[in-house]
Design a protein around this motif. Structure first.
Motif, mmCIF file in Angstrom:
data_model
loop_
_atom_site.group_PDB
_atom_site.id
_atom_site.type_symbol
_atom_site.label_atom_id
_atom_site.label_comp_id
_atom_site.label_asym_id
_atom_site.label_seq_id
_atom_site.Cartn_x
_atom_site.Cartn_y
_atom_site.Cartn_z
ATOM 1 N N ARG A 1 30.550 61.344 47.646
ATOM 2 C CA ARG A 1 31.545 62.138 46.921
ATOM 3 C C ARG A 1 30.875 63.264 46.153
ATOM 4 N NH1 ARG A 1 35.277 60.332 41.711
ATOM 5 N NH2 ARG A 1 36.712 62.134 41.774
ATOM 6 N N LEU A 2 29.774 62.963 45.470
ATOM 7 C CA LEU A 2 29.091 63.971 44.670
ATOM 8 C C LEU A 2 28.571 65.119 45.526
ATOM 9 C CD1 LEU A 2 27.047 61.667 42.267
ATOM 10 C CD2 LEU A 2 28.969 63.133 41.630
ATOM 11 N N VAL A 3 27.884 64.770 46.608
ATOM 12 C CA VAL A 3 27.259 65.815 47.423
ATOM 13 C C VAL A 3 28.315 66.648 48.141
ATOM 14 C CG1 VAL A 3 25.715 66.267 49.367
ATOM 15 C CG2 VAL A 3 25.126 64.518 47.684
ATOM 16 N N ARG A 4 29.320 65.987 48.678
ATOM 17 C CA ARG A 4 30.343 66.734 49.410
ATOM 18 C C ARG A 4 31.147 67.642 48.490
ATOM 19 N NH1 ARG A 4 31.994 61.481 53.095
ATOM 20 N NH2 ARG A 4 30.367 61.783 54.698
ATOM 21 N N THR A 5 31.534 67.147 47.328
ATOM 22 C CA THR A 5 32.262 68.024 46.411
ATOM 23 C C THR A 5 31.335 69.118 45.872
ATOM 24 O OG1 THR A 5 31.872 66.448 44.584
ATOM 25 C CG2 THR A 5 34.005 66.339 45.720
ATOM 26 N N GLY A 6 30.054 68.803 45.738
ATOM 27 C CA GLY A 6 29.100 69.831 45.339
ATOM 28 C C GLY A 6 28.997 70.942 46.360
ATOM 29 N N GLN A 7 29.046 70.573 47.633
ATOM 30 C CA GLN A 7 28.999 71.584 48.680
ATOM 31 C C GLN A 7 30.290 72.400 48.732
ATOM 32 O OE1 GLN A 7 26.478 72.612 50.356
ATOM 33 N NE2 GLN A 7 27.562 74.043 51.696
ATOM 34 N N VAL A 8 31.420 71.751 48.487
ATOM 35 C CA VAL A 8 32.679 72.492 48.413
ATOM 36 C C VAL A 8 32.620 73.495 47.255
ATOM 37 C CG1 VAL A 8 35.164 72.337 48.023
ATOM 38 C CG2 VAL A 8 34.039 70.640 49.462
ATOM 39 N N ALA B 1 39.915 66.663 47.790
ATOM 40 C CA ALA B 1 40.754 66.805 48.978
ATOM 41 C C ALA B 1 40.016 67.564 50.071
ATOM 42 C CB ALA B 1 42.053 67.524 48.617
ATOM 43 N N ASP B 2 39.355 68.658 49.715
ATOM 44 C CA ASP B 2 38.603 69.428 50.704
ATOM 45 C C ASP B 2 37.425 68.626 51.245
ATOM 46 O OD1 ASP B 2 40.350 71.466 50.289
ATOM 47 O OD2 ASP B 2 38.918 72.830 49.334
ATOM 48 N N ALA B 3 36.751 67.879 50.364
ATOM 49 C CA ALA B 3 35.601 67.085 50.784
ATOM 50 C C ALA B 3 36.005 66.004 51.779
ATOM 51 C CB ALA B 3 34.924 66.462 49.570
ATOM 52 N N GLU B 4 37.160 65.395 51.554
ATOM 53 C CA GLU B 4 37.633 64.347 52.464
ATOM 54 C C GLU B 4 38.126 64.937 53.773
ATOM 55 O OE1 GLU B 4 40.881 60.665 52.566
ATOM 56 O OE2 GLU B 4 40.525 61.784 50.717
ATOM 57 N N ALA B 5 38.829 66.049 53.711
ATOM 58 C CA ALA B 5 39.410 66.635 54.918
ATOM 59 C C ALA B 5 38.362 67.259 55.822
ATOM 60 C CB ALA B 5 40.447 67.686 54.531
ATOM 61 N N ASP B 6 37.249 67.715 55.238
ATOM 62 C CA ASP B 6 36.254 68.461 56.013
ATOM 63 C C ASP B 6 34.881 67.819 55.922
ATOM 64 O OD1 ASP B 6 35.800 70.548 57.751
ATOM 65 O OD2 ASP B 6 35.374 72.022 56.192
ATOM 66 N N ALA B 7 34.844 66.491 55.820
ATOM 67 C CA ALA B 7 33.589 65.779 55.561
ATOM 68 C C ALA B 7 32.528 66.050 56.626
ATOM 69 C CB ALA B 7 33.853 64.283 55.451
ATOM 70 N N GLN B 8 32.918 66.076 57.877
ATOM 71 C CA GLN B 8 31.931 66.259 58.944
ATOM 72 C C GLN B 8 31.267 67.630 58.858
ATOM 73 O OE1 GLN B 8 33.446 65.427 62.864
ATOM 74 N NE2 GLN B 8 31.493 65.818 63.880
ATOM 75 N N ALA B 9 32.066 68.668 58.667
ATOM 76 C CA ALA B 9 31.511 70.020 58.552
ATOM 77 C C ALA B 9 30.663 70.153 57.299
ATOM 78 C CB ALA B 9 32.629 71.046 58.554
ATOM 79 N N ILE B 10 31.097 69.527 56.217
ATOM 80 C CA ILE B 10 30.342 69.590 54.970
ATOM 81 C C ILE B 10 28.990 68.922 55.125
ATOM 82 C CG2 ILE B 10 30.272 68.723 52.591
ATOM 83 C CD1 ILE B 10 33.346 69.193 52.562
ATOM 84 N N ASP B 11 28.967 67.749 55.763
ATOM 85 C CA ASP B 11 27.687 67.071 55.981
ATOM 86 C C ASP B 11 26.759 67.910 56.853
ATOM 87 O OD1 ASP B 11 28.296 64.919 54.398
ATOM 88 O OD2 ASP B 11 28.839 63.579 56.040
ATOM 89 N N ALA B 12 27.315 68.644 57.803
ATOM 90 C CA ALA B 12 26.502 69.534 58.631
ATOM 91 C C ALA B 12 25.908 70.660 57.781
ATOM 92 C CB ALA B 12 27.333 70.105 59.774
ATOM 93 N N GLU B 13 26.690 71.169 56.831
ATOM 94 C CA GLU B 13 26.194 72.214 55.939
ATOM 95 C C GLU B 13 25.082 71.682 55.043
ATOM 96 O OE1 GLU B 13 29.579 73.733 53.847
ATOM 97 O OE2 GLU B 13 30.591 74.366 55.693
ATOM 98 N N VAL B 14 25.261 70.452 54.553
ATOM 99 C CA VAL B 14 24.235 69.841 53.703
ATOM 100 C C VAL B 14 22.955 69.608 54.503
ATOM 101 C CG1 VAL B 14 23.643 67.804 52.336
ATOM 102 C CG2 VAL B 14 25.930 68.812 52.149
#
Length: 214
Positions: free
Chosen positions: A100-107, A154-167
């Protein structure tokens, strides 16, 4: 002038670097773009088991004295962003906090507010706020950073795969710049690792023309 700061929410040294970089951005014509990465506990789950037995104890002692020397509030996180058995050092399979922290941080980074968000959240985690993951603590941190935590989640959950790719791309870019750990500031392709290299990084940026704000 811009620079990239590679950062982990589980890294106490990353937290200790933020006040200096916050002040430098206030005083100089500089924007720092946050590049969150997953901590070693996620990228290399056996890291702590392979390390020297004294490593963890020394690190805890060191970050506490660095914080005291700099006058930065510091306390062991409650809870730790990584669920880990302190005795065996084993990393749990279920990790309810760090993703949650990393994904919302990337958003937040997508929205140009990554540094502000990380700064506020890190002060909760490492600054002594017990139960930082509960109630409205994170919502308040997001608001202080000019963001809405509900929207970030909401954005982190909906776009988790793309966010993890960005991280993952952040980590690749860090290694391409010449380092692997955090906090690392990269300026014009040159890495400066650790909260104790800030003066050196500032010196390099001043050589390149960085000026104080008028």
């Amino acid at each position: 002038m811009r620079a990239d700061l590679y950062f982990s929410f589980r890294s106490p040294y990353s937290y200790l670097a933020l006040p200096r970089w916050r002040a430098i951005q206030r005083d100089y014509d500089l924007t720092i773009d946050l590049k969150p990465v997953y901590p070693l506990a996620i990228r290399q789950p056996d890291f702590f088991e392979r390390n020297h037995p004294n490593w963890l104890g020394y690190t805890i002692r060191d970050v506490m004295r660095v914080a005291q020397h700099a006058g930065i509030p510091f306390a062991p996180p409650r809870p730790d962003p990584i669920v880990q058995n302190v005795m065996t050092r084993q990393i749990a399979d279920e990790q309810p906090y760090i993703y949650r922290l990393v994904r919302t941080g990337q958003v937040a980074a997508r929205r140009g507010r990554g540094f502000a968000f990380a700064d506020e959240v890190a002060q909760l985690i490492w600054g002594g706020t017990a139960g930082w993951h509960e109630g409205d603590h994170l919502a308040g941190a997001a608001a202080r950073a000019g963001l809405d935590m509900t929207e970030l989640d909401a954005d982190a959950e909906a776009d988790a795969q793309a966010i993890d790719a960005e991280v993952a791309a952040n980590q690749t870019a860090l290694e391409a710049a010449g380092h692997w750990g955090v906090p690392t500031l990269v300026f014009q392709g040159e890495p400066f690792f650790g909260q104790d290299r800030i003066d050196l990084a500032l010196w390099r940026m001043e050589q390149a023309g960085l000026e104080k704000r008028g």
